[in-house]
Write an enzyme that holds these catalytic residues in place. Structure first.
Site, PDB file in Angstrom:
ATOM      1  CG  HIS A 143      42.702  14.198 -14.229  1.00  0.00           C
ATOM      2  ND1 HIS A 143      43.853  13.492 -13.967  1.00  0.00           N
ATOM      3  CD2 HIS A 143      42.663  14.340 -15.578  1.00  0.00           C
ATOM      4  CE1 HIS A 143      44.486  13.232 -15.101  1.00  0.00           C
ATOM      5  NE2 HIS A 143      43.774  13.728 -16.093  1.00  0.00           N
ATOM      6  CB  SER A 144      42.943  15.309  -7.696  1.00  0.00           C
ATOM      7  OG  SER A 144      41.746  14.839  -7.118  1.00  0.00           O
TER       8      SER A 144
END
Length: 492
Positions: A143-144
């Site tokens: 998700h980063s």
């Protein structure tokens, strides 16, 4: 083995939200199940990836830890070996229960961590026919790297880049601009006073609703938590096994309700979520209390149940901009990165006599939330905590909020027409997530004339997620039938 050569570049600091998502115990990954209408040609698929997705800076960068104590990270470009990111297991095309196989395969991926020595994404190609597609491709992305809306924009940019050289861009629904019928050259003093009054009143409402949201956030951090229900997880739920399933509905049904009730698609989906959860919990309580199956209301009164919506405050980059980034005509700076805001939406869990009550209430709540600057203040708070005390302090706050709520909610808009992606015609997109401190996350994704409901459910607390999808689907159909029965929309 194929590789992509790139020029050595300076490191780019990771955003505060990207740093937060690398904190131990907060390993959030996005999963995108792409169903295709044909069998996947693996070599062609890899080639298309190298010509598009791999050219994006985040998909060709390592996330380097700079300061473990404070959780500082930076992005550093590297050489991508596509064979270390794309996997295509040999499968029996005539296997029994292929749908269950895909579910089990995806669930198994959530038990594995991504290799930090290479860019944080991988792809699994499953050439097996399911009830919704002839093959399935599973993207697993840290998700980063980005949020769901930005990644959908990137998918569309990849499609446009290869199918038309970037000349033809996929059509995505956009918000209608409100025309100002008050302020024109001939407007009189009365209309100007009215406009001034409305502006002052709007500012007062923004201040009021923002204060309310911040007070509720503070109360949640200190003591306020949702009622313990069969679907609410406890501390540590982010590490428990999850089951990922989806259901494909007709988007026209949602548009019909939207038009009839003069609301937004998001209002309809939030109302359907409230109705579906009420149905599902009523069934679960009936089973728990050993009631006979009937239409009796077995729901406890005054259930506090909230949906947490985490979204990116940064405007999503345009498809054209992303094409230019992948063509190395433009830099990514300022266009990409997680600036996460958070909204808590209270849901009324009850069996309503009038199904349209769910939609009316959803609209009322969402209209108030649109006037609140609470998400912006929450982002600034998390950013301040990260800068002053490191990512662990921000993680404590984030986890404290989500562990006291029940369900995650997301609605992402896709293209209005079906597209050809990575050399193959795409049938559906089903996004979901793992690593979130919630037992249940519900995503809605539009694609062409389809609406995909994607559910990520804790295997122990929610052993029958297909029933939840049934309840969501049936709730939408009930609302649609009431709209038609009452003559709120003209059927052609």
């Amino acid at each position: 083995m194929t590789t992509m050569s790139i020029v050595e570049e300076e490191e780019e600091p990771a955003s505060p939200s990207a740093r937060l998502m690398q904190t131990p115990g907060f390993d959030i990954c996005i999963y995108a199940l792409l169903g295709y209408t044909t069998v996947i040609d693996v070599d062609l698929f890899k080639t298309e990836l190298e010509l598009t997705l791999v050219k994006h800076p985040r998909f060709s960068s390592l996330l380097i830890e700079k300061d473990k104590k404070r959780g500082n990270y930076s992005w550093k470009r590297t050489i991508v070996d596509i064979d270390k990111h794309v996997f295509a297991p040999d499968l029996d095309p005539d296997m029994e229960n292929p749908d269950e196989f895909v579910e089990n395969f995806t669930s198994g991926l959530s038990r594995q961590t991504l290799d930090p020595t290479k860019p944080l994404w991988e792809i699994h190609i499953l050439n097996v026919k399911t009830s919704d597609a002839n093959s399935t491709v599973i993207f697993k992305i840290d998700h980063s790297i980005g949020d769901g809306v930005s990644l959908i924009s990137l998918v569309l940019a990849c499609a446009a880049m290869r199918n038309s050289g970037g000349e033809y861009l996929p059509v995505v629904p956009s918000k209608k601009q409100k025309t100002n019928i008050i302020a024109d050259r001939n407007s009189n003093i009365g209309s100007k006073m009215k406009k001034l009054f409305l502006s002052v009143w709007t500012i007062l409402l923004v201040v009021f609703y923002t204060l309310i949201d911040l007070i509720i956030l503070l109360a949640t951090l200190l003591f306020l938590k949702d009622t313990k229900t069969p679907i609410r997880g406890e501390r540590g739920v982010e590490n428990t096994p999850k089951r990922f399933i989806h259901r494909i509905l007709n988007l026209d049904d949602v548009k019909l309700v939207k038009t009839a009730m003069h609301v937004s698609i998001n209002d309809v989906l939030m109302g359907v979520t409230e109705a579906g959860l009420s149905r599902y919990l009523n069934t679960r309580y009936a089973t728990t209390e050993k009631h006979e199956k009937s239409n009796n209301n077995t729901l406890p009164r005054n259930i506090r149940l909230r949906a947490g919506i985490a979204f990116n405050l940064r405007p999503s980059p345009s498809i054209k901009d992303l094409i230019e980034v992948m063509d190395e005509k433009k830099e990514l700076k300022g266009m990409w990165g997680n600036l996460v805001g958070l909204v808590l939406i209270p849901l009324t869990i009850a069996l309503q006599d009038d199904p349209l009550a769910y939609i009316r209430r959803a609209k009322s709540i969402m209209d108030r939330k649109k006037l609140s600057l609470g998400p912006n203040f929450i982002f600034m708070l998390l950013k301040l905590l990260i800068n002053l005390f490191g990512t662990k302090a921000a993680l404590l706050v984030t986890r404290a909020v989500f562990t006291k709520t029940t369900v995650g909610f997301s609605n992402v808009v896709g293209p209005q027409e079906e597209i050809n992606l990575y050399g193959h015609p795409l049938s559906y997109i089903s996004p979901t997530v793992s690593g979130f401190p919630l037992a249940l996350v519900i995503h809605f994704q539009s694609y062409g004339n389809k609406l995909i409901i994607a559910v990520a459910a804790d295997e122990k607390l929610i052993p029958n997620p297909h029933q939840l999808c049934d309840d969501l689907q049936n709730s939408l159909q009930d609302i649609k039938q009431i709209v038609i029965k009452r003559g709120l929309v003209v059927m052609v």
